[in-house]
Design an enzyme around this catalytic site. Structure first.
Site, mmCIF file in Angstrom:
data_model
loop_
_atom_site.group_PDB
_atom_site.id
_atom_site.type_symbol
_atom_site.label_atom_id
_atom_site.label_comp_id
_atom_site.label_asym_id
_atom_site.label_seq_id
_atom_site.Cartn_x
_atom_site.Cartn_y
_atom_site.Cartn_z
ATOM 1 N N HIS A 1 0.711 -1.088 0.095
ATOM 2 C CA HIS A 1 -0.041 -0.060 0.157
ATOM 3 C C HIS A 1 0.784 1.282 -0.142
ATOM 4 O O HIS A 1 0.383 2.196 0.714
ATOM 5 C CB HIS A 1 -0.757 -0.023 1.223
ATOM 6 N N ASP B 1 -0.567 -4.717 5.650
ATOM 7 C CA ASP B 1 -1.553 -5.651 5.423
ATOM 8 C C ASP B 1 -1.457 -5.757 3.629
ATOM 9 O O ASP B 1 -0.794 -4.904 2.961
ATOM 10 C CB ASP B 1 -2.803 -4.856 5.568
ATOM 11 N N GLU B 2 -1.941 -6.719 3.330
ATOM 12 C CA GLU B 2 -2.246 -6.899 1.767
ATOM 13 C C GLU B 2 -0.950 -6.519 0.887
ATOM 14 O O GLU B 2 -0.979 -5.741 -0.077
ATOM 15 C CB GLU B 2 -3.508 -5.886 1.387
ATOM 16 N N ASN B 3 0.151 -7.136 1.278
ATOM 17 C CA ASN B 3 1.199 -7.008 0.428
ATOM 18 C C ASN B 3 1.200 -8.235 -0.445
ATOM 19 O O ASN B 3 1.509 -9.198 -0.277
ATOM 20 C CB ASN B 3 2.567 -6.855 0.991
ATOM 21 N N GLU C 1 -1.765 -9.276 9.396
ATOM 22 C CA GLU C 1 -0.671 -9.842 8.544
ATOM 23 C C GLU C 1 0.719 -9.872 9.214
ATOM 24 O O GLU C 1 1.853 -10.757 8.683
ATOM 25 C CB GLU C 1 -0.626 -9.361 7.007
#
Lengths: 751, 751
Positions: free
Chosen positions: A292, A355-357, A407
Site C-alpha cells: 500500500h 496488510d495486503e502486500n 498480517e
C-alpha cells in the site's frame, strides 16, 4: 371559499390524492410505531455501566451554575465551557460565566482528583460517578478525562416538558413568558445515580484520509462526534497507494510528490493532536508498510522493489508497488521519517499497516529472491517478517510500540507488537493466545454499508469466548474503520455516523447491553445530538439531491427524490467496485447512492411493521402498511414520468425506479391477498419471487433493502392455506424458510 | 382498499385536510408564479457587460477536454481543476485529467496573455472574452484572474435537458444508458459571445470576525462564494472591543489576552491570503483605531486613555476605551505591530477603522485635554486627526496606504488615504470631491436584514450623480459589511448570502442592469450554486429547528415550524438590540430569529401575487392567494396547540404565533370582501389596521414581513366603493396611500 379551495386542488396536477393520503398514513405509522424489547430507562449512549433512577428532577434554567472542587485546570474548564455552550444552544438560556460561590449554591458540582495524563494514554482512568438530585448534579472523577466523559452523559440527559397552564381562551401560558426574550424553564435532568467506566480501554475510529482527502474541518468535527460517544482513539490512516498525507520536513518529496497538495502540515497535525487531547482522545498514526506504498515511491522510486517510475494510484484495490526490504536505504529513510513522526505524535503506539502486500514485485526481482534465499527467510512472508523486525527495531529506538494489521502476526513477531484484526475473530484469538495485545476491527468496517445492529452485536469478547482470562485481558478493544474509496468530505459524516455510535456503545458498555430495538431508539436521539454538533448526518442530502436533480426540479419532485434516497441503500461489502468498475479517485461521488445512507430508517421501520403484523400479533391495519408501497411507488413513478424529462441524471435512474415500482407491485399484491385471506393462483408465488429477484439486481450501486421483507410477505401470502394447519410458530418458520429459499442475486460478483 | 386508506386518513388527527389542500395550492402557486419585467437571456450573476446569444449549443459529456494556449501556470491549472470538479459534481461525469492534443480537439480552449499579479492588486485586469459555439468554448483573457472570472461565468451557463426517446411501453430511454454507471449526455452550454469586465475595481465583502469568532472554514467557504460572484476584496475586521483576532509575535499579550483563544495564527492568515489569491481575491486587514479598541487594552492597559484595567467587552454598542494619542508608547507599539502586519499582509491597503470613537475617555483625562490645548488641536476630532496623521506616517514608512471609515475625513487628511463610507452617499461624495479614493458601504450593511433589492438598487455612482468624471473615477467600488453581533458560524452564510450576490452584481455589472424581478430569478439560481459549494444558505435551518423544537417534535410539527421560520424575518436595522437588550457575546443565537432569514422568499412571492392581483390585472384566483393564509395560520395554530406542550422554546413563541394568526385572519377577511365585492362595515378598516399594528410589534426579534401587503389588502377591501369612481391608477394610489397612512410601530426604539 372552501369549495373554491377544493376546486383549485382538483386542478393541481402535481399531487395525487392517493399519494397525499399515503404520506399522511406513512408518517402517522412512523410516529405511532413503538419499540419492541425492554428499553433502558434513559437515552444515554453509550449506556453507562450502572444507572439507577432517582426521585425528582434537577431544573435547568438561567440560574444554572457550576462549582469546581479539588483539581481544576484549563482542559477541564474548556470542556465544561463547551458542554455548557451546547446546553445553552439547546435551551436558549445564557448561563453565568462565573462560578457559584460554593458547592451548596451550585447546580453542578465537579470534584476531580487530579489532571490525569495531559496527553491521553492507553489505560487512562475514564471512570466517573454522577449523582443527580433535585438539588444538583455532582460529578466525581479521578481524572479530567473522567469529568469530560461524565459531562457527555449529563448533556445527553437534558430533557424538557412544558407543563401548561390553561388560560380562559384555551391558549397555553408559557412559564415566565416575557415579550422579547426567552422564558426560562421547562428544561431538566431527571434524578439518577450513575456509576460508569468503559469496558475496553481502546475504543477507536480509523479514518482513511488517503483515498479521498479529508481536510481539517472533517477531522475536527469527527473528533467532536467521537467525544460525544466516548471514543478515545482516532487512528489516522495517513499513507496509502493513493496519497501520502503528512508533511515530512526531512523527506519533503514524500508529501509534495505523493499527495496532489492534499496533506496535513505538521503544524496542522499538532492542532489535531491538541484538539483530540482536549477531548480525551489519543491520535494514533498509521504509515502503511511495506505494501500500500505507491505514494511513497512517487518521490522515492529508488526505494521500490521495481525500478519505477511510480505515479499516485488513482484506482481502488490491491497494487503491486512495495518497498524493497533488502535495500538499506529503505531503513535509513524509515529511521529518519519515523523519528520525525515520533517527535510529532506523542502517542507511544504507531501503526505500520503491514496488510495486503501481494509480493508480486518481490517475486519479479531476482535480487530480492536471492536475498530471501541467502538469509533463509523461506518466502515472501518470511521477508515481510524480516522487514517488520527491522521496522520494529527502528520504532523501539524511537520509543514506539508497533501496531499492525493481522498480517504482521508471525512466530518471530516480538510480543509487544499489537495485532489489529481486520480478517476475523480467529485472527484476534490467535494473536491473543500468542501473547499479543489485540484490537478488533473485523465486524466494524463501516465502509461496507452494513446496518448498525450487525456492528452492535459484534462483541470483541462474546459471552462464549474460549480465551482464558489472561488472554481476554489482551483484547484491548476495537476500532470502527472508515475506508475512504467512496466517501468525500460531503458524505463522510453520514457514513461514519450514526452507526459508529452503536460500535462505541459495544466498546464502552457492559456486554449485557445488547437490546437492538432500544439501541436504535437511543441511536435516533444521539443522531440529533451529533447533528447539533455540526456533523452532517442528513443535512447534506437535500442540497445533494437538488444538484442531482438539476435546476428544473421543483419542491414536489425533490420530495419524491428524497423519498427514494431515504429508501435505498448503498450496495454492501465490496460490490460498489463491481457496480462502478471504472471509478477512480476523480469519479464524482454525487449520485443517488451517495445521497442514500446505509441502514435505511424507512426500510427498517417498514420491515418492523411487516414482521410485527405477520408474526407478532400486531393489530396494525394492512392498509397502513400498504401506504408505504403507495408512497414509494408514486414517488418512483412520478420521477420517471416527470423529473426524468428535465434531468439527465434522474432519467438515468429509471431502471432503479422501475425496480422499486416492481417491488411495490409485488408487495401490494401480497398484502391484498393477506388482507382478503385469499389464496393466490398456483404459480403466483414463484412468479413473485422471480420478479423480486429481478428487482434485487443492484442499479447504480443502489439496492432496495425492503426486498427481503417483501419476500416474507410473498411467502406469507402464498402460505395462507398452511396457516390453518400449523401452529403460529411452525407457520412462521415455514414462511421464513420459504422467503429465504431463493436469495436475491447481485448482478456482478464481489471483488 | 382505497376506502380503507381513506378511513385511515380520517383517523389521523395530525393533518387537517384544509391545510393539506393549502399546501398543495401554495406550492402550486409558487411553482407557477412568473417573473415580471424584462428578463436577461441567461442566468449569469453578476450579469456580464455584454452577452449575445448564438446558435446551437456545446454538449458537455465525458469527452469534454481542455487545451491551454499561451500562458499557463499553477494558479490557472488549480482554478481550472476546481471549476471542472464542480461540473463533474453536477453532471456525474468524469473528465479527462490530461489536456486535449491541440485546440482543435478541445471543447474548452483557454488563451491567457500572462500571469497578472501573483497576489491580486487593485486594478488588476479581470476582463475576458468568452465565445461559445457548438464546437467549443474559447476564453481569452489578459491575466489568470480574467480566466478565473470567465470560468465562473461558464460554470453558471451549464444547462441540461433530457430529450426523450419514447419507448413502446411509455417509458423513457436515457441516452447512453448502461446499467451500473452514469450515462453521459443531456448537459450543454448555449452558444453565446460574452465580453466582460467589471464596472468597479474594488468589490468587497467585510467580515467582522471579532464580535463572534469565525473560524478558518467559514473564511474559506466565504472566499469560495466570493469567487463565484466575482468579488475581489475580503476585508477582515480583525480587532474590536470584543476580540483581538490576529496573532502578534511581537506583542503576544494582544491576542493571547484579548481573544479568549479565538484568533488567526499568522500561519493560518498566510493560508487565507494564499487561498484568496488563488481565487483572485485581495485580503485587506482592518485594525480598528483608536476607538473600538478595548481588546487591545486587556493586555496593554498602559496604552489606554484611562488607567484600566480592561476586560474584553461582551456587550454590543459603542464603548469608551480608546488608545491614548498623547502616549508615545502607543506609536511604538503600533509601529511594531503594523510592521509585523505589513510583512504578513501583502496588500498595499491597510484599514485603520477610525470610526465611532466617543471621546469620553479623552474628555475625562486632563492630561489628554491639556495636550489638545498645547498642540492647538481644538477638540477631540482634532486629536483624532493628529492620531491619524501619526498612524499614516507609520503606515507610509511600512509602504502601506491607509483606509479608514468616514470619520477619518478631515481637512488635514493626506490625499492618498482612502475613505470608506458607512454613513451615506454624502460622505462618499465629499471624500471624492476632496480628492480621496472612496469605497461605499452605506446601503450594503447586510447585517441589518434588509432585502436584496434595496442593496441592489443602491448604486455607488447612480445615473444622476453630481460628481465630475474625475471625481467619479475616485469611487473605487463598494463592500458589503457583515457585522457580527448576531451571527455565528452556524448562521453566517445565510446572512451573507444570497444577498451579497446582488451587491456583487451592482459592483460588477453595468449600471443599467437593475431589473429587480430578473435579479431575483437569477439570485435563486446562484443560491443553488452557492449551496453546492458547501455554503449553508438553508441546510442549517432544519437541524436548528429540530434543536429548537426539542426531541418531542415530529415531522409534521417540524414542517410547521419551518413554515413559520420561512415566513418571518429578523427585525431590521439595529432593533434586535432593543429586542434582546441583555444579549452578550455569550447569548446563544439558536432561536427562531436565527433560523429565519432576511428577505423571506415566501413573503416576497406572496406580496408579488397580491400586488399583481390588486393592481396588475392578474387573473389569479383569490382562493389561491388565500391558501397562503390558511397555510400560515394552520401552522401557527397547530404549533400553539401541540408542539407548545412538549417544547418550552416553542411555547415561548406563542405570542408570535398569535400575531401571525391575527394577520392571517385580517387578510382572509379582506380577501373574502374583495372576492365577494362586498363593502365592509364602516369601522372595519380602522379595526383591521389596528389589529395589524398590534401584530406588527416584533416578538423575540422576529417580524412578520407580509404586514405591509396585508395592509394593502385591507385598504383595497375598504376602498371597493371608490373603485367604481376612479381610474385604475387613481385607485391604486388611493389604496397605497391608505395602506401607508398608519405605519407599523415597533415596540422599542432603535438604538
Amino acid at each position: 371559499l372552501r369549495g373554491q379551495i377544493a376546486a383549485v386542488f382538483e386542478q393541481v396536477p402535481q399531487m395525487n390524492p392517493v399519494r397525499l393520503l399515503a404520506t399522511v398514513m406513512v408518517l402517522a405509522a412512523v410516529l405511532n410505531s413503538g419499540f419492541g424489547g425492554p428499553a433502558l430507562p434513559h437515552a444515554i449512549m453509550p449506556a453507562p455501566a450502572s444507572y439507577r433512577a432517582g426521585e425528582g428532577r434537577l431544573e435547568v434554567d438561567g440560574a444554572f451554575s457550576v462549582f469546581v472542587e479539588g483539581h481544576d485546570d484549563a482542559r477541564l474548564r474548556a470542556g465544561l465551557s463547551r458542554a455548557l455552550r451546547r446546553w445553552e444552544a439547546r435551551t436558549g438560556l445564557t448561563f453565568a460565566r462565573t462560578d457559584a460561590a460554593n458547592a451548596a449554591a451550585a447546580k453542578l458540582v465537579i470534584r476531580c482528583d487530579g489532571p490525569g495524563a495531559a496527553i491521553p494514554q492507553l489505560g487512562d482512568d475514564e471512570s466517573y460517578h454522577l449523582a443527580i438530585t433535585s438539588e444538583r448534579a455532582a460529578v466525581q472523577a479521578a481524572t479530567v478525562v473522567g469529568v469530560l466523559r461524565s459531562l457527555e452523559t449529563l448533556l445527553q440527559m437534558l430533557d424538557s416538558d412544558a407543563a401548561q397552564t390553561a388560560l380562559p381562551n384555551g391558549r397555553v401560558q408559557a412559564r415566565g413568558e416575557t415579550p422579547g426574550c426567552f422564558p426560562g424553564g421547562g428544561f431538566f435532568v431527571p434524578a439518577a445515580v450513575i456509576e460508569d467506566a468503559p469496558r475496553f480501554p481502546w475504543r477507536g475510529l480509523m479514518v482513511d484520509v488517503c483515498r479521498h482527502w479529508q481536510p481539517m474541518e472533517v477531522i475536527k468535527r469527527t473528533l467532536d462526534g467521537m467525544a460525544l460517544v466516548r471514543l478515545n482513539v482516532l487512528h489516522l490512516h495517513l499513507t496509502e497507494d493513493q496519497g501520502f498525507r503528512i508533511e515530512s520536513k526531512t523527506f519533503p518529496r514524500l508529501h509534495t510528490l505523493g499527495s496532489d497538495g492534499h496533506y496535513f502540515t505538521q503544524e496542522e497535525m499538532r492542532e489535531v493532536i491538541a484538539y483530540a487531547a482536549e477531548r480525551g482522545i489519543r491520535v494514533v498514526p498509521e504509515f502503511d508498510l511495506p505494501g500500500h506504498a505507491t505514494s511513497w515511491l512517487v518521490g522515492h522510486p529508488e526505494l521500490g522493489s521495481q525500478p519505477g517510475p511510480y505515479a499516485i494510484e488513482r484506482r481502488w484495490g490491491i497494487f503491486d508497488p512495495t518497498l524493497d526490504p533488502t535495500n538499506e536505504a529503505v531503513y535509513e529513510l524509515l529511521d529518519g521519517f519515523l523519528g520525525e513522526m515520533e517527535a510529532l505524535f506523542p502517542d507511544p503506539y504507531l501503526h505500520i499497516g503491514g496488510d495486503e502486500n501481494n509480493g508480486k514485485h518481490w517475486d519479479a526481482n531476482p535480487r530480492i529472491q536471492a536475498f530471501i534465499k541467502k538469509h533463509g527467510l523461506v518466502n515472501n512472508a518470511g521477508l515481510q517478517a524480516y522487514f517488520n523486525r527491522r521496522v520494529l527495531a527502528i520504532l523501539a529506538r524511537h520509543g514506539k510500540r508497533m501496531v499492525g494489521w493481522d498480517e504482521i502476526l508471525h512466530p518471530d513477531l516480538p510480543r509487544d507488537a499489537v495485532v489489529h484484526s481486520w480478517q476475523g475473530p480467529k485472527g484476534l484469538a490467535a494473536a491473543a493466545r500468542a501473547g499479543h495485545a489485540t484490537i478488533l476491527s473485523n465486524g466494524y468496517y463501516i465502509d461496507l454499508s452494513h446496518p448498525a445492529w450487525e456492528h452492535y452485536l459484534n462483541d470483541p469478547l462474546p459471552a462464549d469466548t474460549t480465551l482464558t482470562p489472561t488472554e481476554q485481558a489482551r483484547v484491548l478493544g476495537g476500532e470502527a474503520t472508515m475506508w475512504a474509496e467512496w466517501v468525500t468530505p460531503e458524505t463522510i459524516d453520514s457514513r461514519i455516523w450514526p452507526r459508529t455510535a452503536a460500535i462505541a456503545e459495544r466498546l464502552w458498555s457492559p456486554r449485557e447491553v445488547r437490546e437492538v430495538d432500544d439501541m436504535y431508539r437511543r441511536l435516533d436521539i444521539v443522531s440529533l445530538r451529533l447533528e447539533e454538533l455540526g456533523l452532517s448526518l442528513t443535512r447534506h442530502v437535500d442540497p445533494m439531491l437538488r444538484r442531482l436533480a438539476g435546476d428544473g426540479a421543483n419542491a414536489f419532485r425533490l420530495e419524491e427524490l428524497r423519498t427514494i434516497a431515504d429508501l435505498v441503500e448503498p450496495v454492501k461489502d465490496y460490490r460498489r467496485g463491481g457496480q462502478q468498475p471504472d471509478a477512480t479517485q476523480f469519479t464524482p461521488l454525487t449520485g443517488l447512492v451517495d445521497c442514500a445512507r446505509p441502514d435505511s430508517t424507512d426500510a427498517r421501520e417498514f420491515s418492523a411493521s411487516v414482521r410485527a403484523r405477520l408474526f407478532e400479533g400486531s393489530a396494525e391495519d394492512w392498509a397502513r402498511i400498504m401506504g408505504w408501497f403507495v408512497w414509494w411507488d408514486r414517488a418512483a413513478d412520478n420521477l420517471r414520468q416527470e423529473l426524468s424529462v428535465s434531468s439527465p441524471r434522474v432519467r438515468a435512474l429509471e431502471p432503479l425506479f422501475s425496480r422499486i415500482s416492481e417491488v411495490c407491485a409485488v408487495g401490494s399484491h401480497a398484502i391484498g391477498l393477506l388482507d382478503s385471506s385469499e389464496a393466490p393462483p398456483g404459480d403466483w408465488m414463484a412468479k413473485a419471487f422471480a420478479d423480486l429477484d429481478a428487482a434485487a439486481v443492484a442499479f447504480d450501486a443502489c439496492e432496495i433493502p425492503i426486498i427481503p421483507v417483501v419476500r416474507l410477505l410473498v411467502a406469507a401470502a402464498g402460505s395462507q392455506p398452511e396457516r390453518k394447519t400449523m401452529t403460529a410458530e411452525a407457520w412462521r418458520a415455514h414462511v421464513e424458510a420459504l422467503a429465504q429459499s431463493a436469495p436475491a442475486a447481485d448482478e456482478r460478483p464481489a471483488h
